[in-house]
Design an enzyme around this catalytic site. Structure first.
Site, PDB file in Angstrom:
ATOM      1  N   ASP A  46       0.814  -1.208   0.000  1.00  0.00           N
ATOM      2  CA  ASP A  46       0.000   0.000   0.000  1.00  0.00           C
ATOM      3  C   ASP A  46       0.850   1.261   0.000  1.00  0.00           C
ATOM      4  O   ASP A  46       2.028   1.247   0.360  1.00  0.00           O
ATOM      5  CB  ASP A  46      -0.942   0.014   1.199  1.00  0.00           C
TER       6      ASP A  46
ATOM      7  N   GLU B 229       0.284  -1.341   5.552  1.00  0.00           N
ATOM      8  CA  GLU B 229       1.327  -0.896   6.478  1.00  0.00           C
ATOM      9  C   GLU B 229       1.157   0.563   6.817  1.00  0.00           C
ATOM     10  O   GLU B 229       1.378   0.984   7.962  1.00  0.00           O
ATOM     11  CB  GLU B 229       2.707  -1.150   5.858  1.00  0.00           C
TER      12      GLU B 229
END
Length: 409
Positions: free
Chosen positions: A82, A177
């Site tokens: 991400d 994350e």
């Protein structure tokens, strides 16, 4: 040897995978799910074994079997899919070849946004290198797609060069994350590595095994709203309560006035009306005892303010987010020394310093797999001024290969 590194990276960053903190799903966005399946296919085509997409936690994992008969520890390499809370749609990377280390780089055609050595003196470190930048409208996504590209390329190199002996290697690419929840469901038993490294650091040489201890405090202030014309001795302004609370915290213990091992209180969000207001704080400290003292101070201020009223007007919800992975990793520093030696052998100066933040390795270490953090090359992450050097990514790839090689000796 690195011929696929840049095309691979460019393909990754053009794929939108921004995480969503308001989502209740894992991964938090469908774009991450789609990207995970793309990576799964690439790992399979590369020749990796046991390639799996874990639907319960969003991680893609794969194995490179050992090609040595020696009994050596299994190493893991991890990166996240991400990107951060900034525009990540229609990423249009710009390539600046043979940068001279001095010139201003226009990101957009109009020159509204630039990379220049006055604002970003770190540019001077990249003379003669190829830089990949944004076009000024999005972030780049080197955090952490450079890490994914480096791990993927390192596996490709090891597969194509069986003369480089290595033990079993596990790789994992995970979600979310950037919103702090990606590693919560990481399955260390399924991953089955003795130790691992996140490829999620910044400039060349970074090697980190210390993070903050981290908590979030959601504070609600309840006011009493009446007409301002007749408010004297009656109104209780919730926004003013929030301001008063902020002013009672140590003024110099904020992100913009701290560095190194200094912790802080960071007012991340403030919103509301005179009737009700909400403040979100993130609390950080490398030292566990000081971390607990910071949380205790918030509780004490809550109690102090509440005693001034006939009912509770300040409510605090405090949640620990992650802890300093040093407490786990320092029990066996050989994994830090292994990465350090790999860098030295490659004539890279190791920069061992605490992270003023956290990584997936923080949580994964406490789940049972000690996981320091290694540089991936990106600079100025999380915004339009992000860039990465191709040569830095090549060096990170080399470090992965060298760690695998040294571990098998």
């Amino acid at each position: 040897m690195y011929e696929n590194l840049l095309p691979r990276f460019l393909s990754y960053v053009k794929t939108e995978t921004r995480s969503n903190p308001k989502s209740t799903t894992t991964p938090s966005t469908e774009t991450q799910v789609a990207f995970a399946h793309t990576l799964k296919k690439e790992l399979e085509e590369l020749g990796m074994s046991d390639v799996i997409y874990n639907e319960s936690n969003g991680f893609v994992i794969a194995t490179l079997p050992a090609n040595t008969e020696k009994a050596v520890r299994t190493i893991g390499f991890i990166a996240h899919m991400d990107t951060a809370d900034f525009n990540a749609e229609n990423v249009n990377p710009q390539i600046v070849e043979n940068y001279d280390g001095e010139s201003t780089i226009k990101l957009d055609k109009a020159g509204k946004y630039t990379l220049n050595t006055k604002d970003f003196p770190n540019l001077k470190n990249y003379a003669g290198q190829t830089l990949i930048t944004t076009d000024g409208t999005t972030l780049l996504g080197a955090d952490d797609k450079s890490g994914i590209a480096e791990i993927m390329t390192a596996m490709e190199i090891l597969i194509k060069n069986p003369s480089i002996k290595h033990g079993t290697i596990r790789v994992a690419f995970g979600p979310d994350e950037e919103i702090g929840v990606g590693a919560d469901k990481f399955d260390v038993e399924q991953f089955d590595a003795d130790f691992a490294y996140t490829m999620d650091g910044g400039p060349v040489g970074e090697l980190q095994y210390e993070t903050f201890n981290a908590a979030q405090a959601d504070i609600t202030f309840y006011g009493k709203n009446v007409h301002p014309g007749t408010a004297k001795n009656t109104m209780i302004n919730a926004l003013q309560l929030a301001i008063d609370f902020q002013n009672m915290l140590p003024a110099n213990e904020v992100p913009e006035k701290t560095d190194g091992y200094e912790g802080f209180f960071h007012l991340y969000s403030l919103s509301g009306t005179p009737e009700e207001a909400t403040a979100i704080y993130i609390v950080r400290d490398h030292d566990r005892e000081k971390f607990e003292e910071r949380k205790q101070l918030i509780t004490e201020l809550q109690e102090k303010m509440n005693t001034a009223f006939d009912q509770e007007r300040i409510a605090v919800e405090m949640t620990d987010q992650y802890y300093n992975m040093k407490e786990i990793i320092e029990k066996d520093m050989s994994i830090v020394e292994l990465a350090k030696q790999a860098m030295i052998d490659l004539e890279i100066k190791p920069l061992i310093e605490p992270i003023r933040g956290g990584t997936d390795g923080s949580k994964i270490s406490y789940l049972g797999t000690p996981t320091p953090n290694i540089f991936a090359g990106g600079e100025n992450m999380h915004g339009r001024f992000e860039f990465v050097s191709l040569q830095a990514m090549e060096k990170a790839t080399d470090v992965i290969v060298k760690i695998a090689e040294l571990n098998a000796k």
